[in-house]
Scaffold this active site. Sequence first.
Site, PDB file in Angstrom:
ATOM      1  N   SER A  13      27.111  33.555  31.699  1.00 32.35           N
ATOM      2  CA  SER A  13      28.108  32.585  32.334  1.00 32.35           C
ATOM      3  C   SER A  13      27.385  31.357  32.319  1.00 32.35           C
ATOM      4  O   SER A  13      27.901  30.206  32.057  1.00 32.35           O
ATOM      5  CB  SER A  13      28.363  33.168  33.601  1.00 32.35           C
TER       6      SER A  13
ATOM      7  N   ARG B 244      44.464  38.770  25.269  1.00 35.86           N
ATOM      8  CA  ARG B 244      43.906  38.526  26.802  1.00 35.86           C
ATOM      9  C   ARG B 244      44.938  37.403  27.369  1.00 35.86           C
ATOM     10  O   ARG B 244      44.985  36.282  26.631  1.00 35.86           O
ATOM     11  CB  ARG B 244      42.685  38.473  26.884  1.00 35.86           C
TER      12      ARG B 244
ATOM     13  N   SER C 138      38.742  34.406  41.323  1.00 41.38           N
ATOM     14  CA  SER C 138      38.672  34.272  39.658  1.00 41.38           C
ATOM     15  C   SER C 138      37.672  33.021  39.537  1.00 41.38           C
ATOM     16  O   SER C 138      38.153  32.119  39.690  1.00 41.38           O
ATOM     17  CB  SER C 138      39.832  34.021  39.133  1.00 41.38           C
TER      18      SER C 138
ATOM     19  N   ASP D  90      31.970  42.731  36.276  1.00 39.76           N
ATOM     20  CA  ASP D  90      31.454  43.368  34.900  1.00 39.76           C
ATOM     21  C   ASP D  90      30.578  44.505  34.975  1.00 39.76           C
ATOM     22  O   ASP D  90      30.512  45.186  33.945  1.00 39.76           O
ATOM     23  CB  ASP D  90      30.736  42.081  34.111  1.00 39.76           C
TER      24      ASP D  90
ATOM     25  N   ARG E 174      39.234  48.081  30.778  1.00 40.45           N
ATOM     26  CA  ARG E 174      37.968  48.807  30.995  1.00 40.45           C
ATOM     27  C   ARG E 174      38.175  50.317  32.220  1.00 40.45           C
ATOM     28  O   ARG E 174      37.510  51.225  32.007  1.00 40.45           O
ATOM     29  CB  ARG E 174      36.776  47.951  31.809  1.00 40.45           C
TER      30      ARG E 174
END
Length: 443
Positions: free
Chosen positions: A20, A120, A165, A321, A352
Site C-alpha cells: 500500500s 473487479r 474503504s 486482507d 476470498r
Amino acid sequence: MTAQPTEALSGTLRLPGDKSISHRALMLGGLAVGETTIDGLLEGEDVLCTAAAMRALGAEIERDENGQWHVWGRGVGGLGEPDNVIDMGNSGTGARLLLGILASHPLTAVLTGDASLRGRPMARVTDPLAACGAEFIARTGGRLPLTVVGSRDPLPLDYELPVPSAQVKSAVLLAGLNAPGDTRVVEREATRDHSERMLAYFGATIRRSEIEIEGCMASEIVLSGQPELTGRPVRVPADPSSAAFPLVAALLLPGSQTRLIGVGMNPQRSGLLTTLQEMGGDIEITNAREEGGEPVADLLVRGGPLEGVEVPAARAPSMIDEYPVLAMAAAAAKGRTVMKGLGELRVKESDRLATVARGLNLCGLEIEEGPDSLTVEGVNGRPPGGNNQPIQTELDHRIAMSFLVLGMASERPVQIDDATPIATSFPDFTKLMQDLGAKLTDV
C-alpha cells in the site's frame, strides 16, 4: 506447489516493503516537485505496474544498482496524456488510486488489467469521482477496461463513505489534490490512513477531526487543494500483510522462534496482531520507532497453542486482507473461531470467503460460511491437510500463501494449483520461507 509438514521455523526475516505504501510513494513522488528517493520499495508485479503507469504519465522513475528507487515528479496537475493503454496487472489498489489522480487531470486515459482485475468493480470509485467533473466509460458493472476523461476544471469533492474503504477514500483525496478549495471525506468507521500520512509528509495540508453524525462519532478528513508537494526520502516499512504468513506459520509450529524486522505497525493495519494475541499467540513487539511518518517495530514470534475467539465485525477494516491466513490459524486452534463483517472479501482478487471455505473443506476442516461471516472449528493441533485435489486459488496470491502456511502446519501435505500469483505481492515468499525451514516444493 506443495507445502510439506514442517517441524519448526527459526531465523530472522526482513520482509518485502508494504504494498500500500509502495503504491502511494510512487504516485505522490510523481506528483511532487523535485526528487523522491524510495528505499525498501516492494518490487512485486502490482507495484511495478504502478511504476510503469506513472512513467507513462510523464514521471521519471529509475532504480539504481543498490535497489533504491528515484522519482522525479511533474508537480500537482502536471501529468501528461499517455500514449498507450495503461495495464495495471492484478492491482486493484493501484487502479483505484490512479483513477483518483486521473479524474482531476485534463487528459484521456484507458486502464486495463489481468483477467482477475478486469472482473473487479470500479464503480464505487468512479461514482464519487464523477462529481469532480470527470467522465468514465466502463464495461457492465463498472469493470475494466475503462476510459477516464479527466476534468479540465475539477471541482473539490465532499463525500461520505457508504462503507469503509481506504481505496475509495484515497481516490477522492488524490482527485482533490488538483482541485481548488477543500476536498472533504467523512468515514464512520476508521480505515487505513496511509494516504493521509504520506500526503502530509510530502507537504499537503490535511486535517482530521471528529464530528457527530446521527448521534454517532465519525472522522472528517479535509485536504486543501492545489498544494505544491515536495519530493522526499521514503523508507517503506515491511508489509504487515506479507508478515502475516511467516507470523502465522511460526505460531502454528511448536518450537519456532522467528524475528520479523521493521514491520509496519499502523494502528489501522494491526487487527491481525490483536486477534492472534487474543488467541494466545506469543508475539513480542520490540524496537518500536517511526520511519517516514509510519510506525514500525520488530516482532519476535514463538510457536505455541492457540484458542478460538470471536473476531468482531468492527475489526474487519484493520485486517481485511489477513482473514484468509487467520482462517488457517483458526483451523489449528482449540475450539471455534467466528469471523464477522467479511463482505468485502467477496470482491477481492477472488471471492476470498468462498475460496477459503472451499479449501478448508478439502483439507478436512469443519466450517460454516455465511454471507459475510466464516466460522472454523479448530482441531487443537495439526489440521488433517492432505487434500485429494489441488486447492483452487483463483489466481489469488493471498489464498495461495495461506494454504501453503496451512500445509506447513498440517499432518499431511497441502497442494495448491498455482503459485505464480504470489509474485504480485511477495516475490521472494518461497525462498524466504525455505530459509526459515519451511518445506515447499514445486510439485
